[in-house]
Write a protein that holds these residues in place. Structure first.
Motif, PDB file in Angstrom:
ATOM      1  N   ALA A 237      23.998  31.524 -13.023  1.00 49.52           N
ATOM      2  CA  ALA A 237      23.482  32.200 -14.215  1.00 49.52           C
ATOM      3  C   ALA A 237      22.186  32.936 -13.939  1.00 49.52           C
ATOM      4  CB  ALA A 237      23.289  31.178 -15.335  1.00 49.52           C
ATOM      5  N   ALA A 238      21.254  32.298 -13.214  1.00 48.14           N
ATOM      6  CA  ALA A 238      19.976  32.944 -12.942  1.00 48.14           C
ATOM      7  C   ALA A 238      20.159  34.130 -12.001  1.00 48.14           C
ATOM      8  CB  ALA A 238      18.999  31.950 -12.338  1.00 48.14           C
ATOM      9  N   ALA A 239      21.031  33.985 -11.026  1.00 45.99           N
ATOM     10  CA  ALA A 239      21.292  35.095 -10.114  1.00 45.99           C
ATOM     11  C   ALA A 239      21.945  36.249 -10.861  1.00 45.99           C
ATOM     12  CB  ALA A 239      22.185  34.633  -8.966  1.00 45.99           C
ATOM     13  N   ALA A 240      22.833  35.916 -11.809  1.00 46.82           N
ATOM     14  CA  ALA A 240      23.458  36.978 -12.604  1.00 46.82           C
ATOM     15  C   ALA A 240      22.427  37.687 -13.464  1.00 46.82           C
ATOM     16  CB  ALA A 240      24.567  36.383 -13.474  1.00 46.82           C
ATOM     17  N   ARG A 241      21.490  36.937 -14.033  1.00 52.29           N
ATOM     18  CA  ARG A 241      20.429  37.573 -14.827  1.00 52.29           C
ATOM     19  C   ARG A 241      19.584  38.495 -13.951  1.00 52.29           C
ATOM     20  NH1 ARG A 241      20.085  32.408 -17.281  1.00 52.29           N
ATOM     21  NH2 ARG A 241      18.309  31.832 -15.951  1.00 52.29           N
TER      22      ARG A 241
END
Length: 884
Positions: free
Chosen positions: A790-794
């Motif tokens: 999720a953080a990498a996608a953000r």
């Protein structure tokens, strides 16, 4: 169904039927390990006894683990040898090695056409060698005519218990079965209460349905139900005469399996008194021995002994053991085989000597027990016995005291007690210096240098290794000098001074050959291989040669070290398939030979491989296992798991990122090994980048580059990539491993494909994100969403907007949220092709992605559907209405 000391065995029909079925399978040559767990008093032993009585003509042999403060090494095996006789008994009496004993037991208990049942009771008290015996047998049951049953308490196991680790290791074996025993129902308690006059509901409430407690209350015949099991037991002892109670107390301090001759000698009991104890049911006659009907009974009796009487009783037991010959000074036939095997006899003597406060006896017997435990590769117990001896060793002259500290340091170094090893090794060095023995002082410095390295005190470690060599060289060619060269070679290798490491290792090998020191030779060959892997050339040959020498001579420490480095070097080069074989072989060897330091180390390296190949849940699980079992262990072995936990949390955007990353950085910065600094600093650079803190990420990337300067092409490539990604103006050497070289040369598509071929969809996504065109960035975002990053996608969405990409999806796609199994778009495409019967290779061709990426998607689909294989996935897809 069966009788348990006069009480009916209830609600165990299903468990008995299961044991009978496992016995039939074992008789047919498909052996079984049956784990029988439950709380104390739930009836584990009663169940197994009832089963054993029903499987004639099977050969049943029993072994017991003792609740001594320091368990007797391989005590259950000695019990079994006493019952089986034959080859195993001969090898025990001949003080054979542990491997020979294990193999002999397996041969003797694996007889085609005849069922052998081995029962090991109270495994929660097992020593490390017994745990290793279970691992050894469990991995060889597939074609054995053997039913192996172990009982253990499962109500108070901590994550650091030896048994907890074993249960995890054998859980996935095809031959393993579990039987969990629950407390009795109210109906069963009513039946047990019978005509006792006790109110069943109250009895069930107060005992929790525990069969032992229920039985004891009913036996007491009291209408006022005691509130604790201890009171119940002691109520029964109240009917005994004064002499019988005293004898019972002596029996309780001897242990759960009592030789009547020893009890008589220690207590002066008349035969009639022993008869009284058996008649009242507190002790049971068992094949020439006396046993307490339950360990809770023994503990209750032991705890009721007035404290001032305990030491005198232990003194009498110690004297009786000596008279009966368990110390080897008299006829050994006076005691069973476990006492004839000196390690067990000495362990018992040391235990009673300490309880009696007899310091001289403790020194004698604890040291002998430690040496035998070490011979049996029960290193934790060996260390505990040396610690016991040292509590009484202040009377010894410096040289003798130093010998004990040296021996303790060797044992603790094998079981990953890093900080304690440093203390012990330093104390030994001080004592040898005081004794004026330069040779032994130099050797102690060498031992200390290794301990300091594992404690992440790199500068101190190097100084100690150099001081060891300076101390020993003037004394001429000795074994200690050879070891000092080998140790210094290791430090030079870890410090990335590889040419020096190879030269020093060569000198160590010369001395080893001249002095016929196979362990030194193996160690130096392994070090040479590590350094050649970095500087180039054939590194596998010297490392495999070191492994072969260590295996041929049974040098457990060097076998473990060879496996770790063969695994680690292949991982460093991203040759994960080759690394896998060494991980499997290495963990099996280290576990079976109680070389915990190296078993922990190879698992600590494994977490990085799992993380690098997108198996994040597995990486986290193994990291937690390593960290939970290494609370008192070497900081060096904690670095990898801590960094993996932190970076995976960072990728997923979950809490608790910086605590493990900060701890890992503290350890890595103290190391002499730049590779640890690189690994942690690169992880921290990524974590900062994921949070949008680019300046901090750049600083970490530059620290990583500093550490990578003398590393191999993979180290320089990783540092160079993060320098570029964080906008640093610094560059690293142009010699980079292929995926990084392609990325830094601007050939991002080839770099992404190379990462997918290796098996890292995440790394491929980062390359596409940082360097690709808009379609590539969208593909990267899809992969990151699929991975749950999720953080990498953000961060990807942030970068795409900075690059001017329009219409960037906000958050996980609605289609994923709405899908009945939570599948992403790509996972649904993969599932549809699975349902159509396509192989992974065919799916890769149809979707224009790498086979490794398909492997990842297939695993994710199976996990989300909760199925084990492709055919089950297709059926589940049809059931959910999402298949083709």
């Amino acid at each position: 169904m069966a009788d348990n000391g006069g009480m009916t065995l209830l609600e165990r029909g299903s468990a008995l039927a299961s044991l009978a079925e496992y016995a039939r399978q074992a008789l047919a040559g498909d052996g079984r390990l049956v784990l029988v767990g439950g709380e104390a008093g739930v009836g584990k032993s009663s169940l197994v006894e009832a089963f054993a009585a029903s499987v004639a003509p099977a050969r049943v042999a029993w072994g017991m683990c003792d609740g001594l403060s320091t368990p007797r090494p391989l005590g259950p095996l000695f019990d079994i040898a006493d019952e089986l006789g034959g080859e195993l008994l001969e090898r025990v009496r001949g003080r054979a090695s542990r491997d020979e004993l294990f193999a002999a037991l397996l041969r003797q208990a694996n007889e085609p056409g005849r069922l052998h049942v081995l029962v090991l009771e109270d495994l929660h008290w097992a020593d490390e060698a017994t745990i290793d015996l279970l691992r050894f047998l469990a991995r060889r049951l597939r074609s054995a005519h053997l039913l192996l049953i172990v009982t253990y308490r499962d109500d108070d196991l901590s994550t650091r218990d030896l048994l907890r680790g074993l249960l995890g290791d054998v859980a996935t074996l095809r031959t393993t079965r579990r039987i969990g025993l629950a407390p009795l129902s109210l109906r069963a308690v009513e039946e047990l209460a019978g005509a006792s006059g006790l109110e069943a509901a109250q009895l069930h409430r107060l005992t929790g349905g525990n069969p032992f407690f229920v039985t004891e209350v009913v036996r007491s015949g009291s209408t006022a139900v005691p509130a604790s099991a201890r009171d119940v037991v002691l109520a029964r002892t109240g009917t005994l005469g004064r002499e019988a109670r005293a004898v019972l107390g002596t029996a309780a301090l001897i242990g759960n399996r009592v030789d009547p001759r020893l009890l008589t000698a220690a207590s002066g009991a008349a035969p009639a008194v022993l008869d009284e104890l058996v008649r009242c049911g507190l002790l049971i006659g068992d094949d020439g021995h006396l046993t307490f009907r339950h360990e809770l009974t023994r503990l209750a009796v032991e705890q009721a002994i007035p404290q001032h009487r305990v030491a005198p009783i232990h003194t009498r037991i110690l004297a009786a053991l000596r008279d009966l010959g368990s110390d080897g000074r008299r006829a050994t036939q006076a005691l069973p085989v476990e006492a004839q095997a000196a390690g067990d006899g000495f362990a018992r003597l040391a235990y009673h000597a300490e309880a009696a406060g007899d310091g001289a006896a403790v020194l004698e017997y604890a040291v002998k027990a430690a040496r035998r435990a070490s011979e049996l590769a029960s290193h934790r117990e060996a260390g505990a016995q040396y610690e016991r001896a040292l509590r009484f060793a202040d009377v010894l002259p410096p040289a003798e005291l130093a010998e004990l500290y040296d021996a303790l340091a060797d044992e603790l170094s094998l079981v990953d007690r890093g900080p304690r090893v440093c203390q012990v090794a330093e104390r030994a060095r001080e004592l040898w210096h005081r004794a004026g023995d330069r040779r032994r002082e130099g050797d102690a410095l060498r031992r200390l240098s290794s301990a300091l390295r594992y404690d992440c005190r790199g500068a101190d470690a190097v100084r100690a290794a150099e001081a060891a060599l300076a101390t020993l060289e003037p004394l001429g060619p000795t074994a200690e000098l050879a070891w000092a060269h080998a140790a210094l070679a290791t430090h030079r290798m870890v410090s990335e001074r590889h040419e020096e490491a190879i030269a020093v290792a060569a000198r160590a090998q010369e001395l080893a050959v001249a002095l016929e020191l196979q362990a030194v030779r193996a160690d130096a060959l392994i070090t040479e291989g590590c350094s050649r892997a970095i500087v180039g050339g054939d590194w596998v040959t010297p490392m495999r040669r070191g492994l072969d020498i260590a295996l041929a001579h049974g040098i457990d420490e060097q076998v473990g070290r060879a496996y770790i480095n063969l695994h680690g070097m292949h991982c460093t080069k991203r040759e994960y398939a080759q690394a896998e074989q060494y991980f499997r072989a290495g963990t099996a060897y280290c576990d079976e030979h109680d070389v915990r330091t190296f078993g922990t180390c190879i698992r600590a390296e494994r977490v990085s491989t799992l993380a690098a190949t997108d198996r994040w849940d597995e990486s986290l699980d193994l990291s937690r296992h390593v960290l939970a079992n290494a609370m008192s262990a070497s900081p060096l072995n904690r670095i990898g798991p801590l960094a993996c936990v932190g970076v995976i949390r960072a990728r997923r955007g979950t809490a608790g990122v910086w605590e493990p990353l900060d701890e890992a950085a503290r350890y890595a910065d103290g190391c002499e090994g730049p590779q640890y600094i690189l690994y942690v600093r690169a992880a921290r650079a990524e974590a900062y980048w994921l949070e949008g803190r680019i300046d901090e990420a750049r600083r970490e990337a530059e620290l990583a580059a500093d550490a990578a300067a003398d590393g191999d092409e993979w180290a320089r490539g990783e540092a160079g990539a993060w320098l570029r990604r964080t906008g640093s103006g610094r560059v690293t050497s142009p010699v980079h491993a292929e995926p990084y070289r392609l990325e830094l040369d601007g050939r991002w598509a080839g770099a992404a494909a190379a990462w997918e071929q290796i098996g890292s969809a995440y790394e491929a996504a980062l390359v596409r994100l940082f360097h690709g065109d808009e379609p590539a960035q969208r593909e990267a975002l899809s992969v990151l969403d699929d991975l749950g990053a999720a953080a990498a996608a953000r961060a990807s969405r942030r970068r795409m907007r900075q690059d001017g990409v329009r219409g960037v999806p906000v958050g996980p796609r609605a289609a994923t949220r709405a899908h009945p199994a939570g599948l992403t778009r790509r996972e649904r495409e993969v599932l549809e092709l699975i349902c159509a019967g396509h192989t992974n290779g065919e799916i890769a061709q149809r979707l224009f992605i790498a086979v490794k990426t398909v492997d990842h998607h297939v695993s994710a689909v199976l996990g989300k559907l909760g199925v084990a294989n492709r055919s089950s996935a297709a059926k589940e897809a049809v059931r959910l209405g999402i298949g083709v």
